[in-house]
Design an enzyme around this catalytic site. Structure first.
Site, PDB file in Angstrom:
ATOM      1  N   SER A  14       0.831  -1.213   0.000  1.00 43.91           N
ATOM      2  CA  SER A  14       0.000   0.000   0.000  1.00 43.91           C
ATOM      3  C   SER A  14       0.859   1.253   0.000  1.00 43.91           C
ATOM      4  O   SER A  14       0.596   2.202  -0.754  1.00 43.91           O
ATOM      5  CB  SER A  14      -0.929   0.001   1.221  1.00 43.91           C
ATOM      6  OG  SER A  14      -1.856  -1.059   1.160  1.00 43.91           O
TER       7      SER A  14
ATOM      8  N   HIS B   5      -3.003   6.695   3.528  1.00 40.42           N
ATOM      9  CA  HIS B   5      -3.262   5.259   3.676  1.00 40.42           C
ATOM     10  C   HIS B   5      -4.584   5.005   4.390  1.00 40.42           C
ATOM     11  O   HIS B   5      -5.352   4.109   4.028  1.00 40.42           O
ATOM     12  CB  HIS B   5      -2.112   4.618   4.457  1.00 40.42           C
ATOM     13  CG  HIS B   5      -2.243   3.147   4.658  1.00 40.42           C
ATOM     14  ND1 HIS B   5      -2.509   2.582   5.891  1.00 40.42           N
ATOM     15  CD2 HIS B   5      -2.157   2.114   3.781  1.00 40.42           C
ATOM     16  CE1 HIS B   5      -2.572   1.271   5.760  1.00 40.42           C
ATOM     17  NE2 HIS B   5      -2.362   0.949   4.503  1.00 40.42           N
TER      18      HIS B   5
ATOM     19  N   ARG C 249       0.553   8.190   5.976  1.00 39.14           N
ATOM     20  CA  ARG C 249      -0.371   7.391   6.782  1.00 39.14           C
ATOM     21  C   ARG C 249      -1.788   7.967   6.737  1.00 39.14           C
ATOM     22  O   ARG C 249      -2.763   7.214   6.802  1.00 39.14           O
ATOM     23  CB  ARG C 249       0.137   7.255   8.224  1.00 39.14           C
ATOM     24  CG  ARG C 249       1.300   6.299   8.300  1.00 39.14           C
ATOM     25  CD  ARG C 249       1.694   5.856   9.697  1.00 39.14           C
ATOM     26  NE  ARG C 249       2.660   4.763   9.553  1.00 39.14           N
ATOM     27  CZ  ARG C 249       2.344   3.488   9.396  1.00 39.14           C
ATOM     28  NH1 ARG C 249       1.066   3.122   9.402  1.00 39.14           N
ATOM     29  NH2 ARG C 249       3.271   2.569   9.255  1.00 39.14           N
TER      30      ARG C 249
END
Length: 216
Positions: free
Chosen positions: A17, A43, A40
């Site tokens: 990812s 993500h 993040r």
């Protein structure tokens, strides 16, 4: 239509990812030291706008990490954000996570003052007498009250994560926090959420100690 899936082992999904995120960011330049947090957030949300709308005051990340290492606690404005923060990782440094939104005394004070529970919960947090980081992902009124408490010299947070999501006073409340002298990480504009608030907290913790067993 035949759908082809990537053959990725469970332990490699997160790694893959982040590879995709890095590929899609391309030549986009991120502020040095903030890459982990920005990626993040992307993500968590699959929203690449965070590469542009996340704003960091000077040395905010370094100051937040130092505060966590010295036992700072985190105050959130939702139980969801509290649930999402890795409390085990924070406890390693002596910190706790608080959310006062469901407390009876907060509900009572909010009713008496004609304010939101988020506003009243910031007042309660100001009375803790502990080093604090605020992670606000839902209520702009919490940011407005923090702005007032800061100006009244009643609180001096080590960091404010200002990422409430929505339409009413959301943009304005974030701008108010960015106008203080307090370190901040703010998602400028309407986007954010409790998941993003928790994500940023976890990114900071992960930057301190990224041992995988710690994050199970």
């Amino acid at each position: 239509m035949k759908v082809e899936l990537e053959n990725v082992k469970p332990k490699e999904i997160e790694t893959r990812s982040f590879e995709i995120i890095t590929e899609e960011l391309g030549d986009k330049k991120l502020i040095p030291g903030t890459e982990c947090i920005v990626k993040r957030c992307i993500h968590t949300s699959a929203d690449f706008d965070y590469a542009d709308n996340l704003c960091f005051s000077p040395n905010a990340v370094e100051k937040a990490i130092e505060a966590i290492k010295n036992g700072a606690c985190i105050v959130t404005d939702t139980q969801m954000a509290k649930a999402g923060i890795n409390k085990k990782a924070l406890a390693k440094y002596g910190g706790e996570v608080y959310c006062f939104m469901s407390d009876e005394d907060v509900a009572k004070k909010a009713k008496e003052m004609g304010s939101t529970r988020a506003t009243a919960s910031m007042d309660k947090a100001a009375e803790l007498g502990k080093p604090l980081i605020f992670a606000i992902g839902n209520a702009p009124t919490a940011l407005v009250r923090l702005y007032e408490l800061i100006n009244e010299k009643k609180i001096s947070p080590y960091l404010i994560i200002g990422v409430p999501v929505g339409f009413v006073n959301v943009v304005q409340s974030k701008e108010m926090i960015m106008d203080t002298d307090v370190p901040y990480i703010v998602a400028r504009g309407r986007k954010g959420g409790s998941n993003i608030a928790a994500c940023i907290c976890n990114a900071l913790l992960y930057m301190i100690d990224n041992e995988r067993d710690y994050w199970k």
